[in-house]
Each structure stands twice: as structure tokens, then as C-alpha cells.
Write an enzyme that holds these catalytic residues in place. Structure first.
Site, mmCIF file in Angstrom:
data_model
loop_
_atom_site.group_PDB
_atom_site.id
_atom_site.type_symbol
_atom_site.label_atom_id
_atom_site.label_comp_id
_atom_site.label_asym_id
_atom_site.label_seq_id
_atom_site.Cartn_x
_atom_site.Cartn_y
_atom_site.Cartn_z
ATOM 1 N N HIS A 90 -65.514 38.562 -13.328
ATOM 2 C CA HIS A 90 -64.575 37.645 -12.670
ATOM 3 C C HIS A 90 -63.405 37.248 -13.567
ATOM 4 O O HIS A 90 -62.431 36.686 -13.099
ATOM 5 C CB HIS A 90 -65.313 36.381 -12.213
ATOM 6 C CG HIS A 90 -66.216 36.626 -11.043
ATOM 7 N ND1 HIS A 90 -65.848 36.339 -9.743
ATOM 8 C CD2 HIS A 90 -67.450 37.164 -10.959
ATOM 9 C CE1 HIS A 90 -66.820 36.667 -8.921
ATOM 10 N NE2 HIS A 90 -67.822 37.177 -9.637
ATOM 11 N N ASP A 126 -55.600 34.370 -16.315
ATOM 12 C CA ASP A 126 -56.633 34.083 -15.314
ATOM 13 C C ASP A 126 -57.128 35.400 -14.737
ATOM 14 O O ASP A 126 -56.314 36.285 -14.447
ATOM 15 C CB ASP A 126 -56.007 33.242 -14.184
ATOM 16 C CG ASP A 126 -56.985 32.222 -13.618
ATOM 17 O OD1 ASP A 126 -58.196 32.457 -13.690
ATOM 18 O OD2 ASP A 126 -56.523 31.197 -13.089
HETATM 19 C C1 GDG Z 1 -63.208 32.395 -12.186
HETATM 20 C C2 GDG Z 1 -62.022 33.093 -12.864
HETATM 21 C C3 GDG Z 1 -61.340 33.989 -10.651
HETATM 22 C C4 GDG Z 1 -60.961 23.456 -7.867
HETATM 23 N N1 GDG Z 1 -60.861 22.118 -7.808
HETATM 24 C C5 GDG Z 1 -61.563 21.708 -6.743
HETATM 25 C C6 GDG Z 1 -62.075 22.826 -6.110
HETATM 26 N N2 GDG Z 1 -61.678 23.894 -6.821
HETATM 27 C C7 GDG Z 1 -61.990 25.275 -6.476
HETATM 28 C C8 GDG Z 1 -60.730 25.997 -6.047
HETATM 29 C C9 GDG Z 1 -61.106 27.429 -6.288
HETATM 30 C C10 GDG Z 1 -62.031 27.331 -7.492
HETATM 31 O O1 GDG Z 1 -62.438 25.984 -7.604
HETATM 32 C C11 GDG Z 1 -61.339 27.711 -8.779
HETATM 33 O O2 GDG Z 1 -61.210 29.101 -8.810
HETATM 34 P P1 GDG Z 1 -60.189 29.852 -9.747
HETATM 35 O O3 GDG Z 1 -60.066 31.236 -9.284
HETATM 36 O O4 GDG Z 1 -58.906 29.118 -9.723
HETATM 37 O O5 GDG Z 1 -60.752 29.751 -11.230
HETATM 38 P P2 GDG Z 1 -62.172 29.775 -12.040
HETATM 39 O O6 GDG Z 1 -63.029 28.639 -11.720
HETATM 40 O O7 GDG Z 1 -61.755 29.832 -13.469
HETATM 41 O O8 GDG Z 1 -62.922 31.111 -11.605
HETATM 42 C C12 GDG Z 1 -60.885 33.231 -11.888
HETATM 43 C C13 GDG Z 1 -62.602 33.380 -10.082
HETATM 44 O O9 GDG Z 1 -63.605 33.243 -11.070
HETATM 45 C C14 GDG Z 1 -63.153 34.223 -8.944
HETATM 46 O O10 GDG Z 1 -63.400 35.529 -9.352
HETATM 47 O O11 GDG Z 1 -60.321 33.900 -9.680
HETATM 48 O O12 GDG Z 1 -59.809 33.905 -12.481
HETATM 49 O O13 GDG Z 1 -61.608 32.357 -14.012
HETATM 50 O O14 GDG Z 1 -61.814 27.945 -5.224
HETATM 51 O O15 GDG Z 1 -60.469 25.674 -4.725
HETATM 52 N N3 GDG Z 1 -62.818 22.747 -4.988
HETATM 53 C C15 GDG Z 1 -63.054 21.512 -4.501
HETATM 54 N N4 GDG Z 1 -62.593 20.387 -5.094
HETATM 55 C C16 GDG Z 1 -61.853 20.442 -6.187
HETATM 56 O O16 GDG Z 1 -61.441 19.418 -6.714
HETATM 57 N N5 GDG Z 1 -63.786 21.383 -3.400
#
Ligand code: GDG
Length: 752
Positions: free
Chosen positions: A190, A398
Site C-alpha cells: 500500500h 504517499d
Molecule cells: C495507506 C497509504 C494508500 C482520515 N481521517 C479521517 C478518516 N480518514 C480516512 C480517509 C482515507 C484514509 O483515512 C486515509 O487514507 P490515505 O490513502 O490518505 O492514507 P494512509 O492512511 O496513509 O494509507 C496510502 C492507502 O494506504 C491505501 O492503499 O492510499 O498511500 O499510506 O480513507 O478518508 N476517516 C474518518 N474520519 C477521519 O477523521 N472517518
């Protein structure tokens, strides 16, 4: 404009059912560091709280349909009785089983916060100076991976589909492979896979790559990550690969690019159908009337570039005072990995920076940065995305970034601007966004300004195609593609059985006349960096002398090397036949010197044409050199930087094919060499000649490790010989030895 009901768009249900169908034939086991539920205290009791990530949403229906299960750490502190823990987990289950990986007591934190999050995470995100490595953290990582392996083994029948997620579990594919050759093991990364230049800094890099190579399928978010992985394999392990696969350990490992998607309906659907979201949105609109809203949503992580964003908004509001009271940045920053020092420091830094900016610029009616250092509900999140005029998504690095996709899903009218870092994997799919270099804060400020001024037509022209793509390439389609690939991979190839020493010994002992042919490099001696270092060990010389002193034996060593090398190293052994230059040159015991096989006299005019070409490649690749043999020319590139060497070798081969078209010479790609030799000079010819000379042998054996030994195997097979390939490649040989050290045992056994 396309909507979710648009028939052109792959309906999520179709994708779901295809994956379900695939998984129905086998049980699906999903393995990730965390389960999609977390065990948490509620007053005196423990409860299972579901987390609503896209992965859980996508896997749920497939797992339910396949009677599958999800293995992970449930987030408890190890004090819960296992039966009680399983009961609580079961109560939170969504129609499939959760299985807790039993990490050793007190080790869960070291596993998660050690090698995984203080070594791999910073390095893979290009922060080598934040990398922290200790032997203890590596031990915890290994023992954590073994704990997951035990958990999988307990529930798997060895024939399942096993889908492993992410960087915490990079050793798991190989741990599992050691226990089963039949399970189909898939791995999805990921986070980014860094450039090989950066990956090479990773302590324990070899073990990590070998761990991953236990899988049948390894997939990444972007093509670039896949290329980095291939380059690292070459550089660190010397393993060559194709763009979509590689051969290793007698298996074909498939490589894929599969950027993860979101469940668009799950979040976007809240806008129209979630009363809570609608109410929240209405309140927000009222609250921020007349202002343009920018939304940023991140885990509180140094990779996400939150301080850079804060500096940028300060710059904007300082240089463009007309924006004051007109724009607001809502930053949701969910605390994460709070046990690690860098994360604590980031939290303090942001508290201070946000406080300073707001303190300096706010007015009684307006606060420029609304900073929520806490999670919000999915309903609130959907409302915030929907409200925002701009999504400000500028991670420094990312793997993908789901926020960029979620924003598009929550903008049904396409009236919004996505400002996206070019260092987020999502940028590869979202070219219509305003792409920025987050390290150039001036450029980001200008881009935000542009986004604030962008008219509706341009906003829609950019956002709608991305929204359609996000809808089509949703997380169900992603899971479906992964599982289809996994189902199709891991088809066991015809591999020769392992050599049975006892059977071989019996046949050897029974025979009164025997022929034994050995290859030299990689078979009798290990491959060395420099071809001049591979002199035989004393033990090998003793063994060969004893074998040849048995009058029942005809023993030969045949090699691609020059006659001179063989003379120096093995020439003094009585009764040993020697073949050099792939068997074209022959030394017969009892006769002086060398002669060409069957008196052949090949035309060598091509040498003058090819020598300058090879010289040109030597000039281009420092460390490479030409070896001139009597009947061949060899370009050695073992000491050239791995990727460059392999690239040049491919170029040279293509060139030679053309140059040699009207000659009987052919280029051959060996282990870190390109050799040009007469096409009929091969070890098969040598084997034929020796079989003729050896007369009626009751036992024949041929052993070799590389492509040039295949002709020998083919000829010896016709004579009913034992043919043995050393290594894991495809081979004509009837038997296989995993490693050349087995040869020492074999020689010792014969001589007992
Ligand atoms: C890893 C990789 C890759 C965030 N704040 C809240 C909330 N979120 C949710 C977002 C999103 C998720 O968390 C964050 O996903 P990201 O993709 O931005 O980043 P990582 O956590 O670092 O994830 C990344 C991912 O895996 C998938 O393969 O994209 O690059 O680092 O869904 O919406 N959700 C809620 N409240 C919040 O305050 N409910």
C-alpha cells in the site's frame, strides 16, 4: 455526466460477484496488520468497534461469499483471555470470521512501532534521515511475521487463496511458502516502493526481498513502484525480471500494477441519502457562507506535508491580504503512531504553527485554519468534502492517497478543484488535477490561488473525468482484478523432482562401466565475482582424482572456459577428460595437449568484426571486460552496476543478432556475460563424443547449472542418463539439486 446509475460504468455488484465467484473455489484468507475491527474498552468491558475503511468494505462481500476469514491484530493489550477475545471479535463480525494473530505478549508494540514504522515506513517514503534501525526491532519484525504465519497455518488447508497486505508483513509470503507450495499467495504493497538507490539503504534488504518472493503475485499502486522493485531485485539479489513476471525458486512470480480504489457509493451516497450528512452540510454552508473552503484530511504523519501546507497558507494570506476572511482551511489531522518520537514532535510542531498563524491572522469573525486534531465521522467527512471548493492534497510522498479519490466521489456536480501532489501515487491516475511539487511552496501557493479563481466550467472539465474514473475503478474492481490475477497465478510448473541420492548411489554401485560429466562454474565450484577466482578446492581435487582412479569410470569436466584455465586447475588429474570452450576443445587422457572436437575447424572471421563492438561496450561500461578464447569472444559485465549492465547486455544482444546474421556464430546470454561462439560448439556435441568413446556404460550422469548445459542434458537423456540441474530454472534435466553444495555430498557418497 456519468452517475453511479450509468450503465457504462462497471456496477460494483458485477465486480463483487466475479471476485466472489473466483474466491468460492478456494477459501480466501486476508491478512493485514490490523483487523477491520478494533477491540476497545467501553467502561469495564471490551467491545469490537468496526473500522469503515475501503478495504473492509470491499473484502466483506467476498469473504462472506467464500467462507473466508481475515487475520490481523485486533488491537487488544494481551490481557484478554483468548476465548473471550474471540467471542467479542465474533460478536463484531460482519458475516465472516476474524482471527486474531497472537503476537508474543508485549511484542505487538515493538512489531508495529519498530522495523515496520521506524525503518521501512520512513525509508520507503524517501525520509532516510528519519530511519531508525536496531537489531531488536528487526527481531520483533521477524517474530511478528512468524506469529502471523502460525495464525495462517492454523486455519489454512494449504490450498487457499492468501492475500497479504502491506509493509508490516513482507517476510510472511516466504514463511508461508516454506510450508506450502500449493496455496496461492498474493501480496499488495500500500505504500510506495522506493527507487533502488534508496531501497539499497534498507538494513536487511535481502531478507525483505526474499520474503516478498514467497508470493505468487506482488502488486503495487503504480508502474513506477513496480519498476523500482524490479531494479532493486536486480541490484540487491542479482535477479532479472520481465515487466510482469520473474522466475524464482522454480516458480513464476507475477508482478502487477493495481491502484486501489474507494467504495464511491459508501461515501458519495451519504451526500444524497444520509440525513445526518445533509443536516451537517447545511449547517456548514450556513457557517461558512461567502467563504471559499479548502479541505485537507490526513493522518498526522510527517509524510503528509502538513507543516508545508501551513506555511503555504500563511504565505498566501500574507502576500494576498485580499484573501483574508475570504478563505478557510479545514485541516482534519487524525493522530497516529503516537508512541514514536517523530510523530510526537510533529504534533507539537503543528500545535505551535497553527496557533501562531491563527493568533496572528484571525479576526473576531474569522479563523483561517480550522484544525481538528481528531477523527470525524464518515458522515461529517462526506459533508466536509462536499462543502469544500478545493481539496488540498499535498503529501511529500504517499503510496496512493485515498482522500484525493474520496473528494471526487463527494462532488456529484464536479464543481471542485483537486490540488494534488505529484508524489502521491494517485497522481498517476488523476492527471486532470492541478499537480504540484509540495516542496516548492511558492508554486503550491500560486496553484491554490489559481484554484480559488478557477471558473465552474474548468472545474467540471477537470473533476468529472476523474470522478468517472474513481467510480469505474472502484475498490471492488480492484479486489476483483487482484483475485483474478491471483487465481491465474501460481499454476505449478513442471519441475523436475529432487535428486534421490539413495537411488543414484544404488545405480552407481550396480554399474561396472560409468560415464560422469560435470560442468565447472556454478556446479563444481561456486560462481565468483571474478572468473579468475574460481580455482578448485583441495577437497574437490581429491574427490576427482579418486573418481578417475576407478577404472570403471570415464569422468569429464566440460566448461565454457578456455583450455588454459582447465589445464592450470585440473590438468594434473590423471584420467580426467576435459572439455573447454563449451566442448569444442578437448583434452583426452593419455594424449598430450588439446585438440578440437572431432577435428572441427570453424570459420572465425566474425571475430574481427565483433571485437571492436565489444570494445565499444567495454568503454561504455567501466568494470566490464572482454575475454578472448580461441573460438569465442565474451563480454563480462559482472562488475558493472546491475541495472546498467543488464540494459547494455540487451542492447548488445540485439546488435549482435544483426551483425552475425550471415555467419555461423551466435550470441548467448549467460550469467552476467554475453558470449559469441560458433553455433555448433555446444556441450551436447561433447556429450555425444564422450558417450561414443566411453563405450557401453551402464550408468551415465550429467550435472550442470546454466543454459549451456541444456544441450548436454538433451543428449544424455537420449542415452538414459541421470541428468541433474543445479538451481531453480526450467531445465531439460530429469532431476534437480537445489544448491551446488549437494554435489560435494554426492561425490563423497560415490567414493564411500
Ligand atoms: C495507506 C497509504 C494508500 C482520515 N481521517 C479521517 C478518516 N480518514 C480516512 C480517509 C482515507 C484514509 O483515512 C486515509 O487514507 P490515505 O490513502 O490518505 O492514507 P494512509 O492512511 O496513509 O494509507 C496510502 C492507502 O494506504 C491505501 O492503499 O492510499 O498511500 O499510506 O480513507 O478518508 N476517516 C474518518 N474520519 C477521519 O477523521 N472517518
Amino acid at each position: 455526466m456519468a452517475t453511479f446509475a450509468d450503465p457504462k460504468i462497471v456496477p460494483a455488484e458485477t465486480a463483487r460477484s466475479a471476485a466472489r465467484e473466483a474466491a468460492q473455489q478456494h477459501k480466501l484468507i486476508v491478512v493485514s496488520n490490523r483487523l477491520p475491527v478494533t477491540l476497545a474498552h467501553e467502561g469495564e468491558n471490551w467491545i469490537a468497534k468496526p473500522s469503515s475503511g475501503g478495504l473492509a468494505t470491499a473484502m466483506g462481500p467476498i469473504l462472506k461469499g467464500s467462507g473466508g476469514l481475515w487475520i490481523g491484530w485486533p488491537g487488544d493489550d494481551g490481557t484478554l483471555d483468548p476465548a473471550e477475545r474471540d467471542r467479542i471479535l465474533h460478536s463484531g463480525s460482519e458475516g465472516y470470521r476474524y482471527v486474531a494473530a497472537e503476537l508474543e505478549p508485549g511484542k505487538a508494540q515493538a512489531f508495529y512501532e519498530g522495523y515496520a514504522n521506524q525503518t521501512v515506513w520512513p525509508l520507503f517514503h524517501y525520509f532516510p534521515t528519519r530511519m531508525n534501525f536496531t537489531v531488536e526491532s528487526w527481531d520483533a519484525y521477524k517474530s511478528g511475521n512468524h506469529a502471523f504465519c502460525r495464525a495462517v497455518s492454523r486455519v489454512s488447508n494449504g490450498e487457499d487463496l492468501i492475500w497479504i497486505h502491506d509493509y508490516h508483513l513482507m517476510l510472511l509470503p516466504d514463511c508461508l511458502r516454506e510450508q506450502t507450495r500449493n496455496a496461492k499467495i498474493g501480496f499488495f504493497l500500500h505504500i510506495p516502493f522506493p527507487s533502488s538507490e534508496v531501497f539499497a539503504m534498507l538494513p536487511k534488504r535481502e531478507a525483505v526481498l526474499k520474503g516478498l518472493l514467497g508470493a505468487d503475485l506482488i502488486a503495487f499502486h503504480t508502474h513506477l513502484y513496480l519498476q523500482h522493485f524490479r531494479a532493486s531485485l536486480l541490484r540487491v539479489l542479482g535477479i532479472e525480471s520481465q515487466i510482469d513476471s520473474l522466475e524464482y525458486d522454480g516458480r513464476t512470480i507475477h508482478l502487477e500494477v493495481l491502484p486501489i480504489g474507494i467504495a464511491p457509493e459508501e461515501l458519495g451516497g451519504l451526500i444524497d441519502h444520509g440525513p445526518e450528512t445533509a443536516k451537517y452540510l447545511q449547517e456548514l454552508r450556513q457557517r461558512y457562507k461567502g467563504q471559499q473552503i479548502m479541505i485537507a484530511v490526513d493522518r498526522l504523519d510527517y509524510t503528509k506535508g502538513i507543516p508545508n501546507r501551513m506555511r503555504t497558507i500563511r504565505r498566501l494570506l500574507t502576500q494576498h491580504t485580499e484573501l483574508r476572511e475570504k478563505i478557510v482551511l479545514i485541516q482534519v489531522a487524525v493522530p497516529s503512531r503516537e508512541g514514536i518520537g517523530d510523530y510526537q514532535a510533529l504534533r507539537s510542531e503543528l500545535n505551535e504553527t497553527v496557533g501562531e498563524i491563527n493568533g496572528e491572522l484571525a479576526t473576531p469573525h474569522w479563523t483561517p485554519i480550522v484544525y481538528l486534531r481528531q477523527g470525524v465521522s464518515r458522515q461529517e467527512l462526506a459533508a466536509l468534502y462536499s462543502l469544500a471548493d478545493i481539496a488540498w492534497v499535498t503529501p511529500l510522498r504517499d503510496g496512493l492517497n485515498l482522500v484525493a479519490k474520496e473528494y471526487c466521489a463527494c462532488k456529484p456536480d464536479g464543481n471542485g478543484v483537486l490540488v494534488l501532489s505529484e508524489f502521491a501515487g494517485a497522481a498517476a491516475e488523476m492527471g486532470e488535477a492541478l499537480l504540484v511539487n509540495p516542496y516548492n511552496e511558492d508554486n503550491v501557493a500560486e496553484t491554490i490561488l489559481r484554484a480559488l479563481k478557477m471558473d465552474t466550467a474548468e472545474r467540471q472539465a477537470r473533476l468529472i473525468p476523474m470522478r468517472e474514473r474513481v467510480t469505474r475503478n472502484n475498490v471492488f474492481v480492484w479486489a476483483n482484478r487482484f483475485l483474478e490475477k491471483l487465481m491465474a497465478s501460481g499454476q505449478p510448473r513442471e519441475v523436475a523432482p529432487a535428486l534421490n541420492f539413495t537411488e543414484l548411489q544404488k545405480a552407481y554401485d550396480r554399474a561396472t562401466r560409468r560415464i560422469l560429466i560435470f560442468d565447472y562454474d556454478g556446479t563444481l565450484v561456486p560462481i565468483a565475482d571474478d572468473p579468475t577466482w574460481t580455482r578448485p578446492s583441495d577437497e574437490l581435487l581429491r574427490n576427482l582424482s579418486r573418481l578417475t582412479s576407478d577404472p570403471a569410470n570415464v569422468v569429464a569436466v566440460v566448461t565454457g572456459r578456455r583450455a588454459r584455465d582447465m589445464d592450470v586447475w585440473l590438468g594434473h588429474i590423471n584420467n580426467l577428460y576435459l572439455g573447454a570452450e563449451h566442448g569444442l576443445m578437448v583434452h583426452t587422457p593419455g594424449e598430450p595437449g588439446w585438440h578440437t572436437l572431432k577435428g572441427m575447424n570453424p570459420d572465425l572471421q566474425w571475430k574481427d568484426k565483433i571485437r571492436p563492438v565489444l570494445q565499444h561496450f567495454v568503454d561504455r561500461a567501466p568494470g566490464s571486460f572482454i575475454e578472448e578464447k580461441q573460438f569465442s569472444l565474451v563480454w563480462h559485465y559482472r562488475r558493472v552496476e546491475a541495472e546498467f549492465g543488464s540494459w547494455l547486455a540487451r542492447e548488445l544482444l540485439a546488435l549482435l543478432e544483426n551483425l552475425l546474421a550471415d555467419t555461423d556464430a551466435r550470441p548467448l546470454h549467460g550469467k552476467k556475460i554475453v558470449e559469441v561462439k560458433s553455433s555448433w560448439a555446444n556441450k551436447g556435441q561433447f556429450a555425444s563424443w564422450l558417450l561414443d568413446r566411453g563405450g557401453r556404460a551402464e550408468f551415465a550422469l550429467g550435472i550442470g547449472d546454466d543454459a549451456t548445459d541444456e544441450d548436454m542434458f538433451a543428449r544424455l537423456n537420449e542415452a538414459g542418463a541421470f541428468t541433474v540441474h543445479v538451481g531453480h530454472s526450467q531445465s531439460n534435466a530429469h532431476f534437480r539439486l537445489h544448491h551446488r553444495v549437494g554435489i560435494d555430498k554426492l561425490l563423497a557418497d560415490f567414493l564411500q
